[in-house]
Design an enzyme around this catalytic site. Structure first.
Site, mmCIF file in Angstrom:
data_model
loop_
_atom_site.group_PDB
_atom_site.id
_atom_site.type_symbol
_atom_site.label_atom_id
_atom_site.label_comp_id
_atom_site.label_asym_id
_atom_site.label_seq_id
_atom_site.Cartn_x
_atom_site.Cartn_y
_atom_site.Cartn_z
ATOM 1 N N THR A 1 0.266 2.478 -54.407
ATOM 2 C CA THR A 1 1.057 1.373 -54.927
ATOM 3 C C THR A 1 1.748 1.898 -56.172
ATOM 4 O OG1 THR A 1 -0.877 0.616 -56.154
ATOM 5 C CG2 THR A 1 -0.404 -0.499 -54.078
ATOM 6 N N ASP B 1 -5.238 7.551 -50.003
ATOM 7 C CA ASP B 1 -4.650 6.356 -50.612
ATOM 8 C C ASP B 1 -5.018 6.430 -52.094
ATOM 9 O OD1 ASP B 1 -4.185 3.877 -51.690
ATOM 10 O OD2 ASP B 1 -5.038 2.745 -50.016
ATOM 11 N N TYR C 1 21.491 -6.209 -48.564
ATOM 12 C CA TYR C 1 20.777 -5.729 -47.374
ATOM 13 C C TYR C 1 21.114 -4.264 -47.141
ATOM 14 C CZ TYR C 1 18.138 -9.236 -44.837
ATOM 15 O OH TYR C 1 17.164 -10.093 -44.434
ATOM 16 N N ARG D 1 5.595 -4.135 -58.440
ATOM 17 C CA ARG D 1 4.735 -4.270 -57.260
ATOM 18 C C ARG D 1 5.408 -3.548 -56.111
ATOM 19 N NH1 ARG D 1 0.575 -8.152 -58.382
ATOM 20 N NH2 ARG D 1 -0.103 -7.871 -56.237
ATOM 21 N N GLU E 1 19.330 -2.099 -44.464
ATOM 22 C CA GLU E 1 18.415 -1.575 -43.437
ATOM 23 C C GLU E 1 18.795 -0.146 -43.092
ATOM 24 O OE1 GLU E 1 18.119 -4.299 -40.154
ATOM 25 O OE2 GLU E 1 17.378 -5.881 -41.472
#
Ligand code: DSN
Length: 414
Positions: A221, A195, A50, A230, A52
């Site tokens: 992406t 985009d 983790y 991905r 964050e």
């Protein structure tokens, strides 16, 4: 314990999918085959962590190594797109776009994007997406010739007065003129957001115009033409916007970033920065162009009559069969693509009058113009005689043989 021993169902299904990817010709324009090194780090212990926050400003201990990983990903991303700031945390392109809107807009603000049925994306304001529910969305489209008419976009922008204009598409075969969009955005005082998910791999290789310095903010992406894992990314040259983007992604819409995917993005970017990448991107375009030439020579209509990028849109407005029929016939013949609406569409979005074909995945397998010439002719053979099931079976066998000469992954990866 191995996956094979612990969960035979998932193990077998994964291997079946590997066989499908190996035996079929993958021509979905948004798909690609990523690198084994990317797969390796995505399946690593980094998934346990983790983190964050952002490098140097985390809400958890033990982040010294993932900080270095994320910093590497950011630096490589900035170098690739030649920009000053990058956020590599978005879990997907849709979340990247949500992050962009959250950074620059308030609920109810007006946005102007490309119509979904003309090649835009759901997240460019479609009413079924949060981009169309949270913001007041308006659209521009393409003309019957399949091209954006920039004068019309300017007229619509002038009437709508959007706070943000989205340029970029999921099914547009021609180069996007970011400088013209900049003029339009400036004429109405709007932010310009590109985009580039579909064309990013071409952009970073210099095979498509760059959205910088024209756009205020750019998303992409990392798995389509970029061929990485991905995921999503956001880039800008503006420090104020960069700060807003960071808060908009975390804590705005995401919690702990996927550190195994961020590491995989960094590995993908390393490929994208290499000299080989330029060769790959050039070949992606050359292959799409060859496909277009063959289909035109076989008397098929292409939207915009050709391509400048990695995709080709076939139009069956003049045919009795639909995009759905063509998609199914090609699937039966070993070619995976998707049905697509076309300009002047007369059928429903579930049936459509077109298909979208892309070259990135087969180019990753090493195919060149010679193979795309064969494939283009096979596609035309199938469509010329769309109800001929025997032909579909024999073409499927021939294409499986062709595919077997272009190995994707040289050992079982699972
Ligand atoms: N689903 C992608 C595509 O097919 O273009 C866009 O997100």
């Amino acid at each position: 314990m191995s996956l094979e021993n612990f969960d035979r169902e998932i193990y077998d299904l994964t291997n079946s999918e590997l066989k499908r990817q190996t035996n079929y010709l993958e021509m979905i324009a948004s798909e690609n085959f990523t690198y084994p090194e990317v797969l390796e780090v995505m399946g690593s212990i980094l998934t346990n962590k983790y983190a964050e926050g952002y490098p140097g400003k985390r809400y958890y201990g033990g982040c010294e190594f993932v900080d270095e990983i994320e910093t590497l990903a950011i630096e490589r991303c900035k170098k690739l797109f030649n920009c000053n700031f990058a956020n590599v945390q978005p879990n997907s392109g849709s979340q990247a776009n949500q992050g962009v809107y959250g950074a620059l807009l308030n609920p109810g603000d007006k946005i102007l994007g490309m119509d979904l049925s003309h090649g835009g994306h759901l997240t460019h304001g479609a009413k079924v997406s949060s981009s169309g529910k949270m913001y007041e969305s308006f659209f521009y489209g393409v003309e019957l010739d399949g091209r954006i008419n920039y004068d019309k976009v300017a007229d619509i922008a002038n009437i709508v007065k959007p706070k943000l204009i989205v340029c970029g598409a999921s099914a547009y075969a021609r180069e996007i003129d970011f400088a013209k969009f900049r003029e339009i955005a400036d004429s109405v005082g709007a932010y310009l957001f590109a985009d580039v998910a579909h064309i990013a791999g071409l952009v970073v290789a210099g095979e498509h115009k760059s959205p910088f310095p024209h756009c205020d903010i750019v998303s992409s992406t990392t798995h389509k033409t970029l061929r990485g894992p991905r995921g999503g990314i956001i880039m800008t040259n503006d420090e104020v916007i960069a700060k807003k983007v960071n808060s908009s992604i975390f804590p705005g819409i995401q919690g702990g970033p996927l550190m195994h995917v961020i590491a995989a993005k960094a590995v993908g970017f390393k490929h994208n920065l290499s000299d080989e990448w330029k060769v790959y991107a050039k070949q992606v375009k050359a292959n799409a162009k060859k496909l277009a030439e063959v289909l035109i020579s076989r008397k098929y209509n292409l939207v915009s009559n050709g391509t400048d990028n990695h995709l080709v849109l076939m139009s069956f407005l003049d045919k009795e069969f639909s995009g759905k029929d063509a998609d199914m016939a090609l699937e039966n013949s070993g070619i995976t693509c998707n049905k697509n609406t076309v300009p002047g569409e007369t059928r429903s979005p579930f049936i459509t009058s077109g298909i979208r074909l892309g070259s990135p995945a087969l180019t990753s397998r090493g195919m060149k113009e010679a193979e795309f010439e064969i494939i283009g002719n096979k596609i035309a053979d199938i469509l010329d005689d769309i109800n001929n099931k025997d032909l579909q079976i024999s073409v499927k066998n021939e294409l499986k043989e062709l595919a077997s000469k272009f190995i994707i992954y040289d050992k079982a990866m699972y």
